[in-house]
Write an enzyme that holds these catalytic residues in place. Structure first.
Site, PDB file in Angstrom:
ATOM      1  N   TYR A  80       0.829  -1.205   0.000  1.00  0.00           N
ATOM      2  CA  TYR A  80       0.000   0.000   0.000  1.00  0.00           C
ATOM      3  C   TYR A  80       0.867   1.260   0.000  1.00  0.00           C
ATOM      4  O   TYR A  80       1.635   1.511   0.920  1.00  0.00           O
ATOM      5  CB  TYR A  80      -0.892  -0.027   1.232  1.00  0.00           C
ATOM      6  CG  TYR A  80      -1.910   1.097   1.311  1.00  0.00           C
ATOM      7  CD1 TYR A  80      -2.974   1.148   0.416  1.00  0.00           C
ATOM      8  CD2 TYR A  80      -1.826   2.073   2.298  1.00  0.00           C
ATOM      9  CE1 TYR A  80      -3.930   2.150   0.503  1.00  0.00           C
ATOM     10  CE2 TYR A  80      -2.777   3.070   2.392  1.00  0.00           C
ATOM     11  CZ  TYR A  80      -3.823   3.110   1.498  1.00  0.00           C
ATOM     12  OH  TYR A  80      -4.761   4.109   1.585  1.00  0.00           O
ATOM     13  N   TYR A  97      -5.567   4.558  -7.661  1.00  0.00           N
ATOM     14  CA  TYR A  97      -5.828   4.547  -6.224  1.00  0.00           C
ATOM     15  C   TYR A  97      -7.244   4.055  -5.964  1.00  0.00           C
ATOM     16  O   TYR A  97      -8.175   4.811  -5.721  1.00  0.00           O
ATOM     17  CB  TYR A  97      -5.615   5.921  -5.593  1.00  0.00           C
ATOM     18  CG  TYR A  97      -5.728   5.881  -4.076  1.00  0.00           C
ATOM     19  CD1 TYR A  97      -4.794   5.169  -3.328  1.00  0.00           C
ATOM     20  CD2 TYR A  97      -6.767   6.518  -3.414  1.00  0.00           C
ATOM     21  CE1 TYR A  97      -4.889   5.092  -1.950  1.00  0.00           C
ATOM     22  CE2 TYR A  97      -6.875   6.450  -2.033  1.00  0.00           C
ATOM     23  CZ  TYR A  97      -5.933   5.741  -1.306  1.00  0.00           C
ATOM     24  OH  TYR A  97      -6.036   5.673   0.068  1.00  0.00           O
TER      25      TYR A  97
END
Length: 379
Positions: free
Chosen positions: A281, A331
């Site tokens: 992430y 994203y």
């Protein structure tokens, strides 16, 4: 008989900045794509894990035509949510509560207020942080980056290696939102957003959705795509709450990955040196760096040197965020990392394929919550 779980289908919707399609439709599109990838239909699904607040499992199930009597579960929001969602699906399959579980996540980053609106309704932040300019994700993570630079003696320019590396992977990935080459000089010219973080250190703004289908390894053998086994997983909550985690955490150089990682590795019977591909992430470059260290891929203060030496880039010893990550691909937090790991282990990534990829790690955070997933070839 021991039942093990496997990912058998992955799918994405159309995605990009300001996509002209409602979020619930994007989620349904992604779910249909994942089911088609697995060679299954809605009639096969008896479990749904929603890792986003909207649309809920009732809305998605009705749109897809899933039977009304099925197992449903909400998930952790944002980054760790889809990774923890795969873990929840795994537990449902291995316990016999469900046989085919659909996990989905959707995100509308370009809605009014954008990502900043995520924290805007928190009364504590509105009263005690926002009036003083202590607000917004770039500001939060800039504090973590400043602490990191101070602790380990790096220069602000050295932060650029992660953005440069992730962009190299995006250049090999069709559909990536930011595939343009980024050099060190280009990084230095990138606008400063919140010192020391530049625009190139910040994730994209994306509207889109992703979905994953999980079933038993036994059933997976009869399905269309090669199965990817869920070999290990762990989700932890280290606190404090989301209200204060990014601004008041005790340690600004470590996330919950320092706990979830070892647990997932232990369950899988693997170590960091055994991982062929890592999808981590990267809402900001500093979050990728800290997790690399937490997870044991390098020592404290060494993540940017590891990256600057080319280890995480195409052809490197530890390929990281092989689609470009949240900095350069899209994203849609967490879920696109799971999807990329599955595609790598299937050998489907064309120019971005990591040779002989057999094991993959996916890691993501949501404030003090963190999830780590270890995936391997099934069989």
């Amino acid at each position: 008989m021991t039942v093990s779980a496997a990912v058998v289908g992955v799918g994405e919707s159309e995605f990009g900045r300001s996509v002209d399609r409602p979020l619930d439709r994007l989620v349904v599109d992604a779910c249909r794509a994942a089911l088609a990838d697995a060679g299954l239909t809605a009639a096969d699904v008896d479990g749904v894990v929603a890792t986003t607040s909207w649309p809920g499992p009732d809305t998605v199930s009705q749109a897809l035509g899933i039977a009304r009597d099925h197992t449903a579960a909400p998930g952790i929001p944002a980054g760790a949510g889809p990774v923890a969602g795969v873990e929840a699906a795994r537990l449902a399959v291995e316990s016999g509560r469900a046989s085919v579980v659909l996990v989905y996540y959707g995100y509308a980053g370009s809605k009014p207020g954008g990502p900043y609106s995520f924290h805007a309704h928190d009364p504590v932040k509105a009263s005690l942080e926002m009036p003083f300019g202590w607000y917004g994700q770039p500001v939060y993570f800039a504090a973590w980056a400043q602490r990191y630079l101070h602790s380990y003696g790096l220069s602000p320019e050295e932060l650029g290696s992660i953005a440069v590396s992730n962009r190299k992977w995006a250049a090999l990935t069709p559909g990536a939102q930011r595939p343009q080459e980024l050099t060190v000089e280009g990084y230095r010219a990138s606008p400063m957003i919140a010192s020391p973080l530049r625009a190139a250190d910040c994730c994209l703004i994306t509207d889109g959705a992703g979905a994953v289908v999980v079933t038993s390894s036994e059933r997976a053998r009869d399905l269309r795509a090669p199965a990817v086994r869920v070999a290990g997983s762990a989700t932890v909550a280290v606190g404090p709450s989301m209200t204060s985690y990014f601004t008041q955490a005790d340690d600004l150089c470590s996330f919950g990955s320092v706990r979830s990682g070892p647990r997932a590795f232990a369950e899988a019977g693997l170590n960091p040196v055994d991982i062929d591909v890592a999808e981590i992430y990267d809402c900001f470059s500093i979050s990728q760096a800290i997790q690399l260290e937490d997870l044991g891929f390098c020592g404290r203060g060494e993540a940017f040197a590891l990256t600057a030496e080319g280890n995480t880039a195409p052809g490197g010893a530890l390929p990281v965020n092989t689609h470009g990550g949240h900095l350069a691909y899209a994203y849609i937090p967490g879920i696109v990392h799971v999807i990329e790991a599955v595609r790598q282990l299937r050998g489907e990534r064309g120019a971005a394929q990591v040779p002989n990829a057999r094991t993959a790690l996916v890691a993501a955070l949501s404030g003090g919550e963190h999830s780590t997933l270890i995936l391997t070839e099934d069989g």
